[in-house]
Enzyme design. Structure first.
Site, PDB file in Angstrom:
ATOM      1  N   ASP A 150      -6.956  -1.268  -4.609  1.00 40.37           N
ATOM      2  CA  ASP A 150      -8.013  -0.856  -3.676  1.00 40.37           C
ATOM      3  C   ASP A 150      -8.888   0.236  -4.294  1.00 40.37           C
ATOM      4  OD1 ASP A 150      -6.894  -2.560  -1.738  1.00 40.37           O
ATOM      5  OD2 ASP A 150      -5.669  -0.960  -0.881  1.00 40.37           O
TER       6      ASP A 150
ATOM      7  N   ASP B  57       0.865  -1.181   0.000  1.00 41.46           N
ATOM      8  CA  ASP B  57       0.000   0.000   0.000  1.00 41.46           C
ATOM      9  C   ASP B  57       0.898   1.227   0.000  1.00 41.46           C
ATOM     10  OD1 ASP B  57      -2.437  -1.395   0.082  1.00 41.46           O
ATOM     11  OD2 ASP B  57      -2.410  -1.508   2.262  1.00 41.46           O
TER      12      ASP B  57
END
Length: 154
Positions: free
Chosen positions: A129, A111
């Protein structure tokens, strides 16, 4: 079948950006992109969105394989001729596969996108995401519009 190209583009962009972060940033390193709002922050997540169910990788393997299979089935059977529906599924599929690749190869997800609004720090996320979120929003729009068409509402 153009929607599979969208899926491939999402996967490619997701994996390329994650590769760039892994190759060029230390875990925890933060780079300010837009002052006070957007940062690239290198982070690793072995759970789901916002680190839900950290450490339960077997669960994500199983669920992701099932979800990918269902999405491909729905795309093949029901999405043809339904542009918004097929595009929403393409974004969802691309996001699911993007994070699945990380889980299989590295047992964690990279991330790096962090946004800040005042004192609120939104959880760090990635292209996959974001793609999942865009896909879900497009799906909701499709369902709303389709429902209005079915009921004859303008």
């Amino acid at each position: 079948m153009y929607y599979y190209l969208i899926t491939l583009a999402v996967i490619a962009l997701d994996q390329l950006t994650k590769w760039f972060v892994v190759q060029n940033m230390e875990i925890g390193q933060k780079i300010e992109v837009i002052p006070g709002f957007l940062y690239w922050t290198s982070y690793r997540n072995d759970g789901a969105a916002w680190s839900i169910l950290e450490g339960h990788m077997w669960f994500f393997y199983l669920i992701t394989v099932i979800v990918i299979g269902i999405i491909i089935y729905i795309m093949q059977k029901y999405a043809k001729g339904k542009r918004l529906f097929s595009i929403s599924l393409a974004f969802i599929l691309g996001g699911a596969i993007g994070n699945f690749i990380d889980r299989v190869l590295h047992q964690e997800v990279v991330d790096f996108v962090q946004t800040v609004w005042g004192n609120y720090y939104f959880p760090i996320f990635n292209v996959a995401d974001a793609s999942l979120s865009v896909g879900v929003v497009l799906m909701l729009v499709y369902v709303f519009v389709d429902d209005r068409k079915t009921k004859g509402i303008k």
